[in-house]
Structure formats: C-alpha cells, structure tokens
Design an enzyme around this catalytic site. Structure first.
Site, PDB file in Angstrom:
ATOM      1  N   ASP A 212     -49.823  81.600  67.943  1.00  0.00           N
ATOM      2  CA  ASP A 212     -48.381  81.621  68.194  1.00  0.00           C
ATOM      3  C   ASP A 212     -47.616  81.910  66.910  1.00  0.00           C
ATOM      4  OD1 ASP A 212     -47.618  79.228  70.891  1.00  0.00           O
ATOM      5  OD2 ASP A 212     -48.831  81.063  70.836  1.00  0.00           O
ATOM      6  N   HIS A 259     -48.464  74.601  66.576  1.00  0.00           N
ATOM      7  CA  HIS A 259     -47.209  74.927  65.867  1.00  0.00           C
ATOM      8  C   HIS A 259     -46.992  73.997  64.671  1.00  0.00           C
ATOM      9  CE1 HIS A 259     -45.718  76.413  70.044  1.00  0.00           C
ATOM     10  NE2 HIS A 259     -46.621  77.203  69.516  1.00  0.00           N
ATOM     11  N   CYS A 367     -37.567  76.503  67.513  1.00  0.00           N
ATOM     12  CA  CYS A 367     -38.398  77.013  68.617  1.00  0.00           C
ATOM     13  C   CYS A 367     -37.594  77.910  69.550  1.00  0.00           C
ATOM     14  CB  CYS A 367     -38.937  75.869  69.456  1.00  0.00           C
ATOM     15  SG  CYS A 367     -39.650  74.533  68.534  1.00  0.00           S
TER      16      CYS A 367
END
Ligand code: ARG
Length: 383
Positions: A212, A259, A367
C-alpha cells in the site's frame, strides 16, 4: 493540474480528498481479516469468519458486516467538512467518483466482493514526484477502488504526469503470506481466527506483490518502506527495480502490520511525529538524529463508545495520522487534545478538524487524502 509531490510537509497546493459515499459495510473475507488482523479484537467466534458460517439465506453474503447507518452518515459529513477546510486554506481539492448506492459486486479469478468507496485513498496509490503509481491491493473489496480516481488521474496524465500500475495480484487464498497473522508476538488484538487453511484454487500463483502507498514514508529522494511479510517484500522489490537510481529505498521490518502513517510522519525536515521513540532505531542512520515528537498516550475518552456490532479497525493511535499544509501548519483531529497541545508547544499551528469515527473506517486525515502538488522537490534530506 501539474502533478508534483515528493513529501508530506512542504506547502500543499493540490490534493484529492476521498469519498465516504455509500460506505454501508465491510466484507470480512480472508483478505480483509488478514489485513486488519492486528486491530480486530473480541470477535473470536465462528460467525466472525465466513468460512465457518453457513449462509442463512440463499445468496446471503455472510462476510458482509453492516456499518451503523448513523456512523456512516457522520463520516460522510466529516469528510465533506475536511474538503471544505482544505479549500478554505486555498488548496485545490479534487474528489473521486462517489460509489453509487447498491453497487454491483466486483470479481476476480475465483472470488467476488462488494466494492467500497475510495475513502482511504492514501492506501492504493503512491505519488512519487510526477508519477502516479497504483499499488497492488491486499483486500479484494478494494481491488477496483482506484478506478474511482481514474477521472482525476487522467487529468493529471493529460497534463504530463506519468501513470503506472504495479502488477495486479490474483488474490486467491494462497496469495497471502500468513506469517504475520500467525506470529503471536505481532497480534495485539488477538486473532479473529487462526487462518490456517487457505483454500486451493486453479488460479494459485503463490505469494504475490501486495503493497500500500501508506506503507511508504516519502522524504524527497528517500523512501522508508515498511515490510511485514513476503507480499510486501515482493512489492518493494518491484518498486526498487522500477525506480532505479532515482530514489533510495530504505526497508524497515515490521514497524507496523502494514501502514506506517499512524506510526511515523515527517512534519518538516529534521522533525518526525512518532508513536514512540523506539521507532528511531528502525530508521536509516541519518534519520535517527531527527527530532521525534511523541505525543501523550491516546485518551480513550476521545473516541465514541462502540458496541459489539461495530468493527473497530484501527488502534487508538490513529489520530497521529495528521495532514500537514506546510512545515508549520497541521490538520489534527479536534478531539485529540493531547496531540494538539504537544504540537502547539512545539510552535506548530494546529487546525483542529472534526472526524468522529476514524477507528471504524480505518483512517485519519492522511489516509483520506492524496497530496498531488506540494512545493517540495526530490530533495536529499539525508545528507
Ligand atoms: N493509510 C491508512 N489507512 N492508515 C491507517 C493506519 C492505522 C493503523 N493500522 C492503526 O491502527 O493505528
């Protein structure tokens, strides 16, 4: 629409803010369970894991976990407020296509899933300078999420940006390296279920790239990338080969489950906002001497009280997920007073912004956004 973003802290000029439209549920298939494994707590029961559940009605999707309608509506209010705050700060704001109500399910080879809105857009795209890189998703329901950004990405491409998509994974059960989920030392919340029997598929290709954008800390020409298992490692290997000598990639191992933008963010050259000081030792040597601002432990009273029917997807540290407008100005969750006071004591200008249900939807202001133009360049901040 000139794309140019090399960091998280220089003056912000343009940004994409995600959309919360029609966020009605989470699809708790194996890919979702693995991704959120570390924060899912208290759901050790058969009905929490679809493969142990017999659908009660024909076609009923047992994986579907309904989200409280009021929370979804309040989330949408807060996301629209965030976009308004950024526009009032003089920043050009772009938005994805909102997910329609009752969207058709998406499908891959051997699986289907209901799509989710492009809310946490930091996750599936990495902006490196003048290049859009769509990253390989690890959650099936998010497989086509970046298509909701295609209009905006096309406009940047037509204005001269490069636009790349990393190899798309097949995402059969066997695609996933289970080592992190099986490693009891890393599972804070307690596993929802020992994921010990990946179902074989004719499409199996072994462990695949999954990485990610939110696993990458951008510092000009230096990228700090978090790796927790083999899927991530393959993604970073691809990225390193693709970028060549334009960037220096610094691998860190298990700074987080995936993350790192509620673990470590750069607020300006030489200054990190960090969840704890122990992160310092994981970083390349030139970064270990940077100042670490570590706020007080989160106040659990700063979050709404949820019930068993509400799936909490993040740690209480989620409010470290701030968004910098420039090297002195930071958007912070208005309910995180300890962090606000800490940053103000460090002479930052804090813009408090409401975001009530950040633990239910997996992300904060960093985010929700994808900065597409900042004043910074591909600087060398490590010498
Ligand atoms: N880009 C993101 N979605 N980041 C959110 C990270 C949240 C982190 N897993 C936590 O529990 O605090």
């Amino acid at each position: 629409m000139r794309l140019s973003s090399h960091d998280d802290f220089t003056r912000l000029r343009e940004i994409i803010v995600g959309s919360a439209a029609n966020y009605t549920g989470h699809d708790r298939d194996v890919s979702f369970e693995l991704f959120h494994h570390e924060n899912l707590t208290g759901f050790r029961s058969d009905w929490a894991y679809p493969r142990l559940v017999t659908p009660t009605e024909a076609g009923a999707r047992p994986e579907q976990w309904a989200i409280n309608r009021r929370y979804a509506e309040e989330l949408a209010e807060d996301v629209e407020d965030l976009a308004q705050v950024l526009a009032e700060l003089g920043i050009t704001v772009h938005r994805p296509i909102p997910l329609p109500a009752d969207p058709a399910p998406i499908a891959g080879l051997g699986w289907t899933a209901p799509p989710v809105p492009a809310l946490n857009i930091r996750d599936n795209t990495l902006i490196l300078g003048e290049e859009i890189i769509e990253t390989p998703p690890a959650i099936r329901a998010r497989y086509l999420e970046t298509r909701l950004l295609a209009q905006v990405f096309t406009a940047y491409w037509q204005a001269g940006a490069r636009w790349t998509t990393m190899p798309r994974p097949v995402l059969t059960d066997a695609s996933f390296d289970l080592s992190y989920a099986r490693d009891a030392t890393t599972t804070l919340g307690g596993p929802t279920e020992p994921i010990d029997d990946p179902q074989p598929s004719p499409y199996d290709v072994g462990y695949e790239m999954m990485l990610d954008g939110a696993q990458v800390l951008r510092l000009g020409r230096d990228l700090v990338v978090n790796i927790a298992q083999a899927n991530h490692a393959r993604g970073v290997d691809w990225l390193e080969r693709h970028l060549g000598d334009r960037y220096r990639i610094h691998r860190v191992y298990r700074m987080a489950d995936n993350h790192i933008d509620s673990m470590l963010l750069a607020l300006r050259p030489g200054v990190f906002l960090a969840r704890h000081d122990g992160i310092r030792d994981m970083l390349p040597e030139p970064l270990q001497s940077w100042k670490f601002i570590v706020p007080p432990q989160p106040d659990t009273g700063a979050f709404p009280t949820y019930g068993d029917a509400d799936l909490v997807l993040t740690s209480p540290y989620i409010d470290l997920n701030v968004l910098s407008v420039d090297e002195d100005t930071v958007l912070v969750n208005q309910d995180c007073t300890g962090l606000i006071k800490t940053l103000e004591a460090e002479h930052f200008t804090v813009v408090p912004v409401r975001h009530r249900h950040r633990r239910l939807f997996g992300g904060g202001f960093h985010c929700f956004t994808l900065d597409t133009r900042r004043d910074g360049t591909c600087e060398d901040y490590l010498t």
